[in-house]
Design an enzyme around this catalytic site. Sequence first.
Site, mmCIF file in Angstrom:
data_model
loop_
_atom_site.group_PDB
_atom_site.id
_atom_site.type_symbol
_atom_site.label_atom_id
_atom_site.label_comp_id
_atom_site.label_asym_id
_atom_site.label_seq_id
_atom_site.Cartn_x
_atom_site.Cartn_y
_atom_site.Cartn_z
ATOM 1 N N GLN A 1 0.214 -1.653 0.336
ATOM 2 C CA GLN A 1 -0.232 0.372 -0.183
ATOM 3 C C GLN A 1 0.549 1.319 -0.041
ATOM 4 O O GLN A 1 1.552 1.543 0.863
ATOM 5 C CB GLN A 1 -0.911 0.485 0.839
ATOM 6 C CG GLN A 1 -1.739 1.290 1.690
ATOM 7 C CD GLN A 1 -2.821 1.000 3.099
ATOM 8 O OE1 GLN A 1 -1.756 0.316 3.729
ATOM 9 N NE2 GLN A 1 -3.988 2.103 3.181
ATOM 10 N N GLY A 2 0.559 2.123 -0.941
ATOM 11 C CA GLY A 2 1.839 3.066 -1.142
ATOM 12 C C GLY A 2 0.485 4.760 -0.719
ATOM 13 O O GLY A 2 0.351 5.183 -2.000
ATOM 14 N N GLU B 1 -9.400 -1.541 5.692
ATOM 15 C CA GLU B 1 -8.247 -1.221 6.417
ATOM 16 C C GLU B 1 -8.691 -0.803 7.998
ATOM 17 O O GLU B 1 -8.068 -2.194 9.152
ATOM 18 C CB GLU B 1 -7.376 -0.452 5.268
ATOM 19 C CG GLU B 1 -5.715 -0.268 6.568
ATOM 20 C CD GLU B 1 -4.875 0.467 5.898
ATOM 21 O OE1 GLU B 1 -5.375 1.500 5.540
ATOM 22 O OE2 GLU B 1 -4.054 0.401 6.907
ATOM 23 N N SER C 1 1.287 6.559 2.694
ATOM 24 C CA SER C 1 1.973 7.246 3.322
ATOM 25 C C SER C 1 2.504 8.111 2.271
ATOM 26 O O SER C 1 3.642 6.989 1.751
ATOM 27 C CB SER C 1 2.535 6.549 4.963
ATOM 28 O OG SER C 1 1.209 5.892 5.360
ATOM 29 N N SER D 1 -3.717 6.583 13.120
ATOM 30 C CA SER D 1 -3.543 6.472 14.584
ATOM 31 C C SER D 1 -4.959 6.618 15.217
ATOM 32 O O SER D 1 -6.219 7.218 14.483
ATOM 33 C CB SER D 1 -2.527 7.185 14.460
ATOM 34 O OG SER D 1 -3.314 9.015 15.027
ATOM 35 N N ASN D 2 -4.748 6.347 16.408
ATOM 36 C CA ASN D 2 -5.658 6.571 17.350
ATOM 37 C C ASN D 2 -6.588 7.579 17.630
ATOM 38 O O ASN D 2 -7.246 7.634 17.220
ATOM 39 C CB ASN D 2 -5.403 5.308 18.761
ATOM 40 C CG ASN D 2 -5.407 4.273 18.779
ATOM 41 O OD1 ASN D 2 -5.570 3.687 17.321
ATOM 42 N ND2 ASN D 2 -5.035 2.984 19.768
ATOM 43 N N SER E 1 4.518 -1.435 4.175
ATOM 44 C CA SER E 1 4.267 -2.667 4.558
ATOM 45 C C SER E 1 4.900 -4.053 3.486
ATOM 46 O O SER E 1 4.013 -3.893 2.468
ATOM 47 C CB SER E 1 3.713 -3.495 5.439
ATOM 48 O OG SER E 1 3.853 -2.333 6.576
#
Length: 402
Positions: free
Chosen positions: A132-133, A250, A135, A383-384, A167
Site C-alpha cells: 500500500q503506497g 483497512e 503514506s 492512529s488512535n 509494509s
Amino acid sequence: MSSKKLSDEQNEFQEYARNWLSKNMPPPPPVRLPISPIEVSAVEQLGYLQEWQLSCYRAGLIGCDYPTEYGGAGRTDCQRLANQELGRAGAPYFINIVGLSMAAPTILAHGTEEQKRKFIPGALSGEEIWCQGFSEPGAGSDMANQQTFAEKRGDEWIVNGHKVWTSLGHFAKWMILIARTSRHHKYDGLSYFLCPIEGHKGVTVRPLIKMTGESGFNEVLFEDAAIPDSNRLDEEGKGWTVAMTTLTHERGAAEGAGGGGGGGSTHPLEQLIDLARKSRRDGVCAADDPMTRDAIVQQAIVSEGLRQGNRRARVPALTDHPMRIPMQQKLVSSELVQNIARIGVDIAGAQSTLYKLDEKAPNGGHWPLAYMNSFGHTIAAGSNEIQRNILGERVLGLAKSK
Ligand SMILES: Cc1cc2nc3c(=O)[nH]c(=O)nc-3n(C[C@H](O)[C@H](O)[C@H](O)COP(=O)(O)OP(=O)(O)OC[C@H]3O[C@@H](n4cnc5c(N)ncnc54)[C@H](O)[C@@H]3O)c2cc1C
C-alpha cells in the site's frame, strides 16, 4: 431481537471449512514466523505462507463471497465463517494481507471488468503480493497532502515521489498507490493507481530496519516510473473517494467483503495467563500476586467486551451506525494488544531482556518483541487519535475539530 441465523448454505459451508481445516493444517514452518505478516522478511517464511494461502484459496476458504468470474467462490456471507474457523483452528496468518483486505475489495468496488478479472484472483490466492503506497514523509494522518506526482504522457502516467512505511514492499508485485494528478485541487487532485513494483523501471524499494531488528517496512522511491493508464482505478481526480473505500476496509469498518481473514494465533490473553502461571516473583507465583491478577482481569474484561462487540455487530437491530462497532473495536483492540504486551514484559521482569535467540527467554522471546511491536497497532491504519476524531465527529456527531 435475534442475531442473524445461519442459512443452509452457511451451515453446510461452516461444517466443510471445519472438516477441511482439521485435515489440512500445514506442518510447522521451516523457520520461525514473525508475530505479524507485515514483518515477514525471509524467502523461506514467504514461501511457506504463500503455499498455505494458496492451499486455503484452492479449498475455497479465501474469496468465499467474491463472484466466480473474479476468482472467488461465489458464496453468500461465508467469509466471516471461514475466518472464524481459521481462527478456531489456530491456522497461520495469510501473507497477502494488503491484497486480501485492501486491494481486492477496492478493485471489486471501483475497477473495470478487465481490472477485476486481471487483479483479484492473484490477490486472493496470494501468488501476487500487494503493498500500500499511501503514506509519505508529509502525508500520514493528513493523507490528502500527497506530493507524489503522476503526470499524463500519452497512454501512460509518469510517477515521481517518495512513499514510506510501505509494509511488504520488498516482496510486492503490485502497489495500491495514491498520487497527485493536479496541483490545483487538494482532494480532487488525487488519483488511484495499480502500480507495478517488482523489477519495475524507476521504482526503488529500500527496507527500513525497526528497533526490533525486523525489516517489514520500506520506503519506495519513484523516478519517472511509468504506469499504463489502464492501471488507473476509477476516474482521474477520484483518488480520494477510492482511498476511502480502501481505508474503510483497512480500519475494519466493512464487514465480510475482505478476501479472507488473518487465520489466527491463539489470543494473546491466554499467553499472558500462561506466563503468569509459570513465572515467580520473590518466590511467589505471579498468578497469585494481587496486582498482577488485577492487571490481567482488567484486560480480560476488555477482551470479553470486544467479543460481545463482535456478536453485537451481527444483530442488525443494534447497529445504529455502520462504522460504530468496527471502528471502536479497532481502537480498543489495538490498546488491548499494547496493554497485554506491557503486562507480559512486567511479569517476565528481568527475563524480558532476553530476546528471541536466547533459549531461556520466556515464550521464545515473544514478550519484548510483542511490546516493541505493540505501538504500531495504535498507529497503523490511522492512529488512535484520528480514530477518536472520526468516531467523535462522524459517529457521535460532535463538532468538527478545527
Ligand atoms: C505497523 C505499521 C504498518 C504500516 N504500513 C503502512 C503501509 O503498508 N502503507 C502505508 O501507506 N502506510 C503504512 N503505515 C503508515 C501509517 O498509515 C501512518 O503511520 C499513520 O497514518 C500515521 O501517520 P504518520 O506516521 O505520518 O504520523 P503523523 O500524521 O505525523 O501523526 C503524528 C502524531 O500526531 C497525531 N495527529 C496528527 N494529526 C492529528 C489530528 N488532526 N488530531 C489529533 N492528533 C493528530 C497522530 O495521531 C500521531 O500521534 C504503517 C504504519 C505502521 C505503524
